[in-house]
Scaffold this motif. Structure first.
Motif, short mmCIF file in Angstrom:
data_model
loop_
_atom_site.label_atom_id
_atom_site.label_comp_id
_atom_site.label_asym_id
_atom_site.label_seq_id
_atom_site.Cartn_x
_atom_site.Cartn_y
_atom_site.Cartn_z
N UNK A 1 -47.58 -61.13 90.52
CA UNK A 1 -46.19 -61.23 90.12
C UNK A 1 -45.80 -62.68 89.80
N UNK A 2 -46.36 -63.64 90.54
CA UNK A 2 -46.09 -65.05 90.25
C UNK A 2 -46.69 -65.47 88.91
N UNK A 3 -47.89 -64.98 88.60
CA UNK A 3 -48.51 -65.28 87.31
C UNK A 3 -47.67 -64.66 86.20
N UNK A 4 -47.28 -63.43 86.38
CA UNK A 4 -46.51 -62.71 85.37
C UNK A 4 -45.12 -63.31 85.14
N UNK A 5 -44.56 -63.94 86.17
CA UNK A 5 -43.21 -64.49 86.05
C UNK A 5 -43.12 -65.62 85.04
N UNK A 6 -44.24 -66.23 84.66
CA UNK A 6 -44.21 -67.28 83.65
C UNK A 6 -43.90 -66.73 82.27
N UNK A 7 -44.34 -65.53 81.94
CA UNK A 7 -44.03 -64.88 80.67
C UNK A 7 -43.95 -63.37 80.85
N UNK A 8 -42.84 -62.85 81.38
CA UNK A 8 -42.72 -61.39 81.48
C UNK A 8 -42.68 -60.79 80.08
N UNK A 9 -43.12 -59.55 79.90
CA UNK A 9 -43.14 -58.96 78.56
C UNK A 9 -41.73 -58.81 78.00
N UNK B 1 -46.17 -61.35 76.11
CA UNK B 1 -46.01 -61.71 77.50
C UNK B 1 -47.25 -61.35 78.31
N UNK B 2 -47.13 -61.42 79.62
CA UNK B 2 -48.21 -61.07 80.53
C UNK B 2 -47.94 -59.65 81.01
N UNK B 3 -48.88 -58.74 80.72
CA UNK B 3 -48.68 -57.32 80.95
C UNK B 3 -49.75 -56.80 81.91
N UNK B 4 -49.34 -55.96 82.87
CA UNK B 4 -50.30 -55.30 83.74
C UNK B 4 -51.12 -54.30 82.93
N UNK B 5 -52.36 -54.08 83.32
CA UNK B 5 -53.21 -53.08 82.67
C UNK B 5 -52.57 -51.71 82.77
N UNK B 6 -52.40 -51.03 81.65
CA UNK B 6 -51.84 -49.70 81.63
C UNK B 6 -50.31 -49.66 81.57
N UNK B 7 -49.66 -50.81 81.63
CA UNK B 7 -48.20 -50.86 81.57
C UNK B 7 -47.73 -50.61 80.14
N UNK B 8 -46.67 -49.89 80.00
CA UNK B 8 -46.10 -49.61 78.69
C UNK B 8 -44.80 -50.40 78.57
N UNK B 9 -44.72 -51.26 77.55
CA UNK B 9 -43.53 -52.05 77.32
C UNK B 9 -42.65 -51.29 76.34
N UNK B 10 -41.45 -50.94 76.80
CA UNK B 10 -40.53 -50.20 75.94
C UNK B 10 -39.99 -51.16 74.88
N UNK B 11 -40.21 -50.83 73.63
CA UNK B 11 -39.85 -51.71 72.53
C UNK B 11 -38.45 -51.40 72.02
N UNK B 12 -37.78 -52.45 71.53
CA UNK B 12 -36.47 -52.31 70.92
C UNK B 12 -36.59 -52.57 69.42
N UNK B 13 -35.67 -52.06 68.65
CA UNK B 13 -35.73 -52.17 67.20
C UNK B 13 -35.41 -53.58 66.70
N UNK B 14 -34.60 -54.33 67.39
CA UNK B 14 -34.19 -55.64 66.89
C UNK B 14 -32.96 -55.46 66.02
N UNK B 15 -32.57 -56.55 65.36
CA UNK B 15 -31.35 -56.43 64.56
C UNK B 15 -31.68 -55.99 63.14
N UNK B 16 -30.78 -55.26 62.53
CA UNK B 16 -30.94 -54.82 61.16
C UNK B 16 -30.27 -55.82 60.24
N UNK B 17 -30.85 -56.01 59.07
CA UNK B 17 -30.26 -56.94 58.09
C UNK B 17 -29.05 -56.34 57.41
N UNK B 18 -28.21 -57.19 56.80
CA UNK B 18 -27.02 -56.71 56.07
C UNK B 18 -27.46 -56.05 54.79
#
Length: 179
Positions: free
Chosen positions: A146-154, A161-178
Protein backbone atom coordinates in the motif's frame (compact mmCIF):
# COMPACT_ATOMS: atom_id res chain seq x y z
CA UNK A 1 -20.50 -17.83 18.40
CA UNK A 2 -18.49 -16.76 15.37
CA UNK A 3 -18.88 -18.92 12.29
CA UNK A 4 -15.33 -18.23 11.19
CA UNK A 5 -13.98 -18.63 14.72
CA UNK A 6 -15.41 -22.17 15.02
CA UNK A 7 -13.42 -23.46 12.02
CA UNK A 8 -10.36 -25.56 12.93
CA UNK A 9 -6.86 -24.55 11.83
CA UNK A 10 -4.86 -27.35 10.21
CA UNK A 11 -1.18 -27.13 11.11
CA UNK A 12 1.24 -28.70 8.57
CA UNK A 13 3.94 -31.06 9.82
CA UNK A 14 6.69 -28.54 8.99
CA UNK A 15 5.17 -25.88 11.29
CA UNK A 16 5.80 -25.74 15.05
CA UNK A 17 3.14 -23.96 17.16
CA UNK A 18 3.91 -23.02 20.77
CA UNK A 19 1.21 -21.68 23.10
CA UNK A 20 2.35 -20.28 26.45
CA UNK A 21 -0.42 -18.51 28.28
CA UNK A 22 -1.77 -15.80 26.00
CA UNK A 23 1.28 -15.76 23.69
CA UNK A 24 1.36 -17.87 20.54
CA UNK A 25 4.51 -18.48 18.48
CA UNK A 26 4.49 -20.10 15.05
CA UNK A 27 7.77 -21.32 13.49
CA UNK A 28 8.20 -22.59 9.95
CA UNK A 29 10.70 -22.72 7.12
CA UNK A 30 10.01 -19.08 6.12
CA UNK A 31 10.27 -17.48 9.55
CA UNK A 32 8.83 -17.05 13.02
CA UNK A 33 5.72 -15.06 13.92
CA UNK A 34 4.34 -14.14 17.35
CA UNK A 35 1.00 -12.80 18.56
CA UNK A 36 -0.85 -12.30 21.85
CA UNK A 37 -4.50 -13.27 22.13
CA UNK A 38 -7.02 -11.57 24.44
CA UNK A 39 -7.80 -13.08 27.86
CA UNK A 40 -11.36 -13.95 26.78
CA UNK A 41 -10.10 -16.45 24.17
CA UNK A 42 -8.27 -19.74 24.50
CA UNK A 43 -6.35 -22.05 22.13
CA UNK A 44 -6.48 -25.84 22.16
CA UNK A 45 -4.11 -28.04 20.14
CA UNK A 46 -5.01 -31.63 19.22
CA UNK A 47 -3.11 -33.76 16.68
CA UNK A 48 -2.03 -30.90 14.41
CA UNK A 49 -5.33 -29.02 14.64
CA UNK A 50 -5.75 -25.72 16.49
CA UNK A 51 -9.13 -24.62 17.81
CA UNK A 52 -9.76 -21.09 19.09
CA UNK A 53 -12.33 -21.18 21.88
CA UNK A 54 -14.34 -18.52 23.73
CA UNK A 55 -14.27 -18.33 27.54
CA UNK A 56 -17.01 -15.71 27.99
CA UNK A 57 -19.73 -15.01 25.42
CA UNK A 58 -20.12 -11.26 24.75
CA UNK A 59 -20.60 -9.20 21.60
CA UNK A 60 -16.98 -8.02 21.64
CA UNK A 61 -15.68 -11.55 22.24
CA UNK A 62 -17.64 -12.90 19.27
CA UNK A 63 -15.99 -10.30 17.04
CA UNK A 64 -12.52 -11.08 18.40
CA UNK A 65 -13.12 -14.84 18.05
CA UNK A 66 -13.25 -14.74 14.24
CA UNK A 67 -10.51 -12.11 14.03
CA UNK A 68 -7.92 -14.01 16.06
CA UNK A 69 -8.76 -17.33 14.38
CA UNK A 70 -8.02 -15.67 11.03
CA UNK A 71 -4.83 -14.02 12.34
CA UNK A 72 -3.52 -17.35 13.66
CA UNK A 73 -4.44 -19.09 10.39
CA UNK A 74 -2.54 -16.38 8.46
CA UNK A 75 0.47 -16.93 10.70
CA UNK A 76 0.43 -20.69 10.00
CA UNK A 77 -0.03 -20.15 6.25
CA UNK A 78 2.67 -17.46 6.12
CA UNK A 79 5.44 -19.47 7.76
CA UNK A 80 4.65 -22.57 5.68
CA UNK A 81 3.88 -21.11 2.23
CA UNK A 82 4.49 -17.31 2.29
CA UNK A 83 2.16 -14.68 0.93
CA UNK A 84 2.77 -13.04 -2.44
CA UNK A 85 1.54 -9.78 -3.97
CA UNK A 86 2.26 -8.52 -7.48
CA UNK A 87 2.23 -4.85 -8.43
CA UNK A 88 2.22 -3.67 -12.06
CA UNK A 89 3.55 -0.27 -13.11
CA UNK A 90 1.34 1.08 -15.91
CA UNK A 91 2.53 4.27 -17.59
CA UNK A 92 5.12 5.55 -20.04
CA UNK A 93 8.56 5.59 -18.40
CA UNK A 94 7.38 3.95 -15.16
CA UNK A 95 9.93 1.43 -13.94
CA UNK A 96 11.31 -0.12 -10.78
CA UNK A 97 14.65 -1.53 -9.63
CA UNK A 98 16.06 -3.04 -6.46
CA UNK A 99 19.32 -1.49 -5.27
CA UNK A 100 20.66 -3.11 -2.12
CA UNK A 101 18.03 -2.77 0.63
CA UNK A 102 15.88 -0.22 -1.20
CA UNK A 103 13.32 -0.17 -3.99
CA UNK A 104 13.88 2.59 -6.55
CA UNK A 105 10.79 3.71 -8.48
CA UNK A 106 10.73 6.04 -11.48
CA UNK A 107 7.12 7.23 -11.62
CA UNK A 108 7.20 10.39 -13.69
CA UNK A 109 8.39 12.66 -10.92
CA UNK A 110 11.49 14.84 -11.34
CA UNK A 111 13.31 12.51 -8.96
CA UNK A 112 13.38 8.75 -8.36
CA UNK A 113 11.49 7.48 -5.31
CA UNK A 114 13.62 5.42 -2.88
CA UNK A 115 11.78 3.15 -0.45
CA UNK A 116 13.49 1.08 2.22
CA UNK A 117 12.48 -2.59 2.03
CA UNK A 118 11.31 -3.73 5.50
CA UNK A 119 12.86 -6.73 7.24
CA UNK A 120 11.17 -10.00 6.25
CA UNK A 121 9.89 -8.84 2.84
CA UNK A 122 11.61 -9.97 -0.35
CA UNK A 123 11.21 -7.84 -3.48
CA UNK A 124 11.81 -9.05 -7.02
CA UNK A 125 11.48 -6.82 -10.10
CA UNK A 126 10.53 -8.54 -13.37
CA UNK A 127 10.82 -6.69 -16.71
CA UNK A 128 11.20 -3.29 -14.95
CA UNK A 129 7.40 -2.93 -14.61
CA UNK A 130 6.32 -5.86 -12.43
CA UNK A 131 7.15 -6.01 -8.73
CA UNK A 132 6.75 -9.33 -6.86
CA UNK A 133 6.56 -9.02 -3.08
CA UNK A 134 6.84 -12.04 -0.77
CA UNK A 135 6.65 -12.28 3.02
CA UNK A 136 5.40 -14.56 5.77
CA UNK A 137 3.65 -11.71 7.63
CA UNK A 138 0.52 -10.78 5.67
CA UNK A 139 -0.02 -7.51 7.56
CA UNK A 140 3.44 -6.09 6.85
CA UNK A 141 3.28 -7.27 3.23
CA UNK A 142 -0.02 -5.48 2.61
CA UNK A 143 1.20 -2.34 4.38
CA UNK A 144 4.39 -2.16 2.28
CA UNK A 145 2.44 -2.78 -0.94
CA UNK A 146 0.00 0.00 0.00
CA UNK A 147 2.91 2.38 0.70
CA UNK A 148 4.44 1.61 -2.71
CA UNK A 149 1.08 2.07 -4.40
CA UNK A 150 0.43 5.37 -2.63
CA UNK A 151 3.09 7.07 -4.78
CA UNK A 152 0.94 6.60 -7.92
CA UNK A 153 -2.54 5.18 -7.31
CA UNK A 154 -4.33 4.23 -10.55
CA UNK A 155 -6.20 7.10 -12.15
CA UNK A 156 -9.52 6.53 -13.93
CA UNK A 157 -8.94 8.48 -17.16
CA UNK A 158 -5.86 6.84 -18.70
CA UNK A 159 -5.47 3.91 -16.30
CA UNK A 160 -1.92 4.87 -15.33
CA UNK A 161 -0.45 4.13 -11.92
CA UNK A 162 0.60 1.24 -9.70
CA UNK A 163 -1.99 -1.53 -9.97
CA UNK A 164 -2.38 -4.78 -8.02
CA UNK A 165 -2.33 -7.95 -10.13
CA UNK A 166 -5.88 -8.72 -11.24
CA UNK A 167 -7.27 -5.33 -10.17
CA UNK A 168 -9.71 -3.71 -12.55
CA UNK A 169 -9.52 0.07 -12.83
CA UNK A 170 -12.91 1.54 -13.63
CA UNK A 171 -12.36 3.96 -16.49
CA UNK A 172 -14.11 7.29 -17.05
CA UNK A 173 -14.89 8.83 -20.42
CA UNK A 174 -13.19 12.19 -19.81
CA UNK A 175 -14.48 15.43 -21.18
CA UNK A 176 -16.19 15.75 -24.54
CA UNK A 177 -15.14 18.45 -26.98
CA UNK A 178 -17.47 21.27 -28.09
CA UNK A 179 -19.44 20.70 -31.28
Amino acid sequence: MSRIGKLPIKVPASVDVTCSGLDITVKGKFGTLQNTIPETLGIEENDGILIVSVKTETRNTRALHGLYRTLINNMVTGVSEQFQLTLNLVGVGYRAAVQGKSLVLNLGYSHPVNMEIPEGISVEVVKNTTINLKACDKENLGLFAANVRSWRPPEPYKGKGIIYEGEIVKRKAGKSGKK
